[in-house]
Scaffold this motif. Structure first.
Motif, PDB file in Angstrom:
ATOM      1  N   SER A  34       6.029 -98.641 -87.393  1.00 37.97           N
ATOM      2  CA  SER A  34       5.741 -99.886 -87.567  1.00 37.97           C
ATOM      3  C   SER A  34       3.754-100.076 -87.636  1.00 37.97           C
ATOM      4  N   VAL A  35       2.986-100.664 -88.130  1.00 38.17           N
ATOM      5  CA  VAL A  35       1.605-100.575 -88.147  1.00 38.17           C
ATOM      6  C   VAL A  35       0.767-101.140 -88.521  1.00 38.17           C
ATOM      7  N   CYS A  36       0.029-102.281 -87.009  1.00 40.54           N
ATOM      8  CA  CYS A  36      -0.501-102.790 -87.856  1.00 40.54           C
ATOM      9  C   CYS A  36      -2.008-102.380 -88.291  1.00 40.54           C
ATOM     10  N   VAL A  37      -2.914-102.567 -89.369  1.00 44.34           N
ATOM     11  CA  VAL A  37      -3.859-102.426 -89.915  1.00 44.34           C
ATOM     12  C   VAL A  37      -4.705-103.433 -90.021  1.00 44.34           C
ATOM     13  N   LEU A  38      -6.227-103.278 -88.612  1.00 43.41           N
ATOM     14  CA  LEU A  38      -6.045-104.302 -88.768  1.00 43.41           C
ATOM     15  C   LEU A  38      -8.196-104.437 -88.739  1.00 43.41           C
ATOM     16  N   GLY A  39      -8.537-105.767 -89.004  1.00 39.69           N
ATOM     17  CA  GLY A  39     -10.279-105.841 -88.989  1.00 39.69           C
ATOM     18  C   GLY A  39     -10.634-106.455 -90.219  1.00 39.69           C
ATOM     19  N   GLU A  40     -11.806-106.531 -90.566  1.00 37.09           N
ATOM     20  CA  GLU A  40     -12.556-107.214 -91.338  1.00 37.09           C
ATOM     21  C   GLU A  40     -12.131-106.927 -93.017  1.00 37.09           C
ATOM     22  N   THR A  41     -12.203-108.229 -93.610  1.00 36.08           N
ATOM     23  CA  THR A  41     -11.724-107.773 -95.360  1.00 36.08           C
ATOM     24  C   THR A  41     -13.151-106.576 -95.801  1.00 36.08           C
ATOM     25  N   GLY A  42     -13.098-106.057 -96.560  1.00 39.16           N
ATOM     26  CA  GLY A  42     -13.694-105.113 -97.199  1.00 39.16           C
ATOM     27  C   GLY A  42     -13.853-103.807 -96.994  1.00 39.16           C
ATOM     28  N   LEU A  43     -12.518-103.841 -95.629  1.00 41.27           N
ATOM     29  CA  LEU A  43     -12.498-102.092 -95.073  1.00 41.27           C
ATOM     30  C   LEU A  43     -11.901-100.680 -95.607  1.00 41.27           C
ATOM     31  N   GLY A  44     -11.879-101.219 -96.843  1.00 43.87           N
ATOM     32  CA  GLY A  44     -10.563-100.629 -97.271  1.00 43.87           C
ATOM     33  C   GLY A  44      -9.473-100.475 -96.349  1.00 43.87           C
ATOM     34  N   LYS A  45      -8.542-101.599 -95.618  1.00 45.92           N
ATOM     35  CA  LYS A  45      -7.805-100.685 -95.351  1.00 45.92           C
ATOM     36  C   LYS A  45      -6.217-100.505 -95.730  1.00 45.92           C
ATOM     37  N   SER A  46      -6.275-101.352 -96.988  1.00 43.97           N
ATOM     38  CA  SER A  46      -4.994-100.958 -97.855  1.00 43.97           C
ATOM     39  C   SER A  46      -5.264 -99.611 -98.568  1.00 43.97           C
ATOM     40  N   THR A  47      -6.379 -99.493 -98.806  1.00 43.75           N
ATOM     41  CA  THR A  47      -6.505 -97.541 -99.805  1.00 43.75           C
ATOM     42  C   THR A  47      -6.122 -96.768 -98.549  1.00 43.75           C
ATOM     43  N   LEU A  48      -7.168 -97.111 -97.065  1.00 44.36           N
ATOM     44  CA  LEU A  48      -6.167 -95.960 -96.123  1.00 44.36           C
ATOM     45  C   LEU A  48      -4.818 -95.867 -95.929  1.00 44.36           C
ATOM     46  N   MET A  49      -3.717 -97.003 -96.022  1.00 36.78           N
ATOM     47  CA  MET A  49      -2.552 -97.047 -96.141  1.00 36.78           C
ATOM     48  C   MET A  49      -2.243 -95.726 -97.284  1.00 36.78           C
ATOM     49  N   ASP A  50      -2.568 -96.308 -98.134  1.00 41.42           N
ATOM     50  CA  ASP A  50      -2.079 -95.996 -99.541  1.00 41.42           C
ATOM     51  C   ASP A  50      -2.062 -94.536 -99.071  1.00 41.42           C
ATOM     52  N   THR A  51      -3.586 -93.944 -99.010  1.00 37.00           N
ATOM     53  CA  THR A  51      -3.768 -92.716 -99.145  1.00 37.00           C
ATOM     54  C   THR A  51      -2.860 -92.454 -98.067  1.00 37.00           C
TER      55      THR A  51
END
Length: 417
Positions: A34-51
């Motif tokens: 399980s991994v939690c991606v935490l950060g402000e909106t617009g920092l590319g969290k979803s894109t990095l996980m896809d990558t």
């Protein structure tokens, strides 16, 4: 919310899971992570996980106008040959979007504690099924830092400080291609200095295992990782690579001269995933478990440092609970008796007031009745007097008429004569 998907080489458009840009889980037959991606909106969290996982984690579009931080958990199954990884990704929607960011970390802390509590409850069962239990504890938190090039925001420092005892924090500088290399180097040094000065404990790659000690020691020096994420492929030379294109050039995601994406992938997925799971259990969960059991009154030793059996702890806690229960019952009984007495006094007072009001109304009624009777008597007297006057008037009128008639007859007689 859970979304289960089978992502194999066949189901993802024929893309193979190779050493270049994909995930390999060697010697791991089945793994929960399980991994939690935490950060402000617009920092590319979803894109990095896809990558990172070479796939497209499809999900519902999220709104960023919520009054607080919303945590959404999605579970996916990634498969390579006969090896499966059940990956849970926890997104923190709306983090940092509020005007008042003071309590932004609270919902995240509560979520992590909830997963710990679920595991603890399973562990305390008489018939435990931990071998088949879907472990939802967060094993790694990728904390996305905005590429400002100056210093950490107070929101970042407060949040990481609140989380460092509950989860393995791996800080990463998101969209690192937004600043120059020299600025990036200074920014990394600044972040590390601020984390140390504020007592924030981030995850350190283990160096006690000789097989990975050298590479992990080197990678610890690269923290926080400066990453760039992109699922778009660009032709560079004779091969297609993941990259971001700009008017001034191309940033290759998997080129270590351009960013630390490969380092992050190697450390997170291939080298230290098992250690992250172990640290979660032996460090963070054990801390939560110890504090929780101490709150419940369980101890390992008595005041004389002698072993304290579970049965003795249970009996002592049960007696304490029964004593507290009896005390509360007595307090409630006394409170009930007191409330009954108060209600009885209130009822008596109300009854007294009602009687007094009734007496006043009765007296008022009697007075009004007497006034009406006196007035009626007065009216009757006036009526009787009026009748007497009427009778006398009628009598006088009759006499006058009779007298008038006699005079007329006398005159008639005299006229005839």
């Amino acid at each position: 919310m859970s979304d289960h998907r089978n992502l194999s080489t066949k189901t993802r458009g024929g893309r193979s899971l190779s050493d270049t840009g994909t995930v390999l889980f060697h010697s791991i037959p089945l793994l929960l992570f399980s991994v939690c991606v935490l950060g402000e909106t617009g920092l590319g969290k979803s894109t990095l996980m896809d990558t990172l996982f070479n796939t497209k984690f499809e999900g519902e579009p999220t709104q960023h106008n919520q009054p607080g931080v919303q945590l959404k958990s999605n579970t996916y199954e990634l498969q390579e040959s006969n090896v499966r990884l059940k990956l849970t990704v926890v997104n923190t929607v709306g983090f940092g979007d509020q005007i008042n960011k003071e309590d932004s970390y609270k919902s995240i802390v509560e979520f992590i504690d909830t997963q710990f509590e679920a595991y603890l409850q399973e562990e305390l069962k008489i018939k435990r099924t931990l071998h088949s239990y879907h472990d939802t504890r967060i094993h790694a938190c990728l904390y996305f830092i905005a590429p400002t090039g100056h210093s950490l925001k107070s929101l970042d420092l407060v949040t990481m400080k609140k989380l460092d005892s509950k989860v393995n924090i791996i800080p990463i500088i998101a969209k690192s291609d937004a600043i120059s290399k020299s600025e990036l180097t200074k920014f990394k040094i600044k972040i590390t200095s601020e984390l140390v000065s504020n007592g924030v404990q981030i995850y350190q790659f283990p160096t006690d295992d000789e097989t990975v000690a050298e590479i992990n020691s080197t990678m610890n020096g690269h923290l926080p990782f400066a990453v760039v994420g992109s699922t778009e492929e660009v032709k560079i030379g004779n091969k297609m690579v993941k990259a971001r294109q700009y008017p001034w050039g191309t940033v290759q995601v998997e080129n270590e001269n351009h960013c630390d994406f490969v380092k992050l992938r190697e450390m997170l997925i291939r080298v230290n995933m098992e250690d992250l799971r172990e640290q979660t259990h032996t460090r963070h969960y054990e801390l939560y478990r110890r504090c929780k059991l101490e709150e419940m009154g369980f101890k390992d030793t008595d005041p004389d440092c002698k072993p304290f059996s579970l049965q003795e702890t249970y009996e002592a806690k049960r007696n304490e609970f029964m004593g507290d229960l009896q005390k509360k019952e007595e307090e409630m009984r006394q409170m009930f008796v007191q409330r009954v007495k108060e209600k009885e006094a209130e009822l008596k007072e109300a009854e007294k007031e009602l009687h007094e009001k009734f007496d006043r109304l009765k007296k008022l009624h009697q007075d009004e009745k007497k006034k009406l009777e006196d007035k009626k008597k007065s009216l009757d007297d006036e009526l009787n007097g009026f009748k007497q006057k009427k009778t006398a008037a009628e009598l006088l009128q009759s006499q006058a008429q009779q007298a008038g008639g006699s005079t007329t007859l006398k005159r008639d007689k005299e006229r005839k004569k």
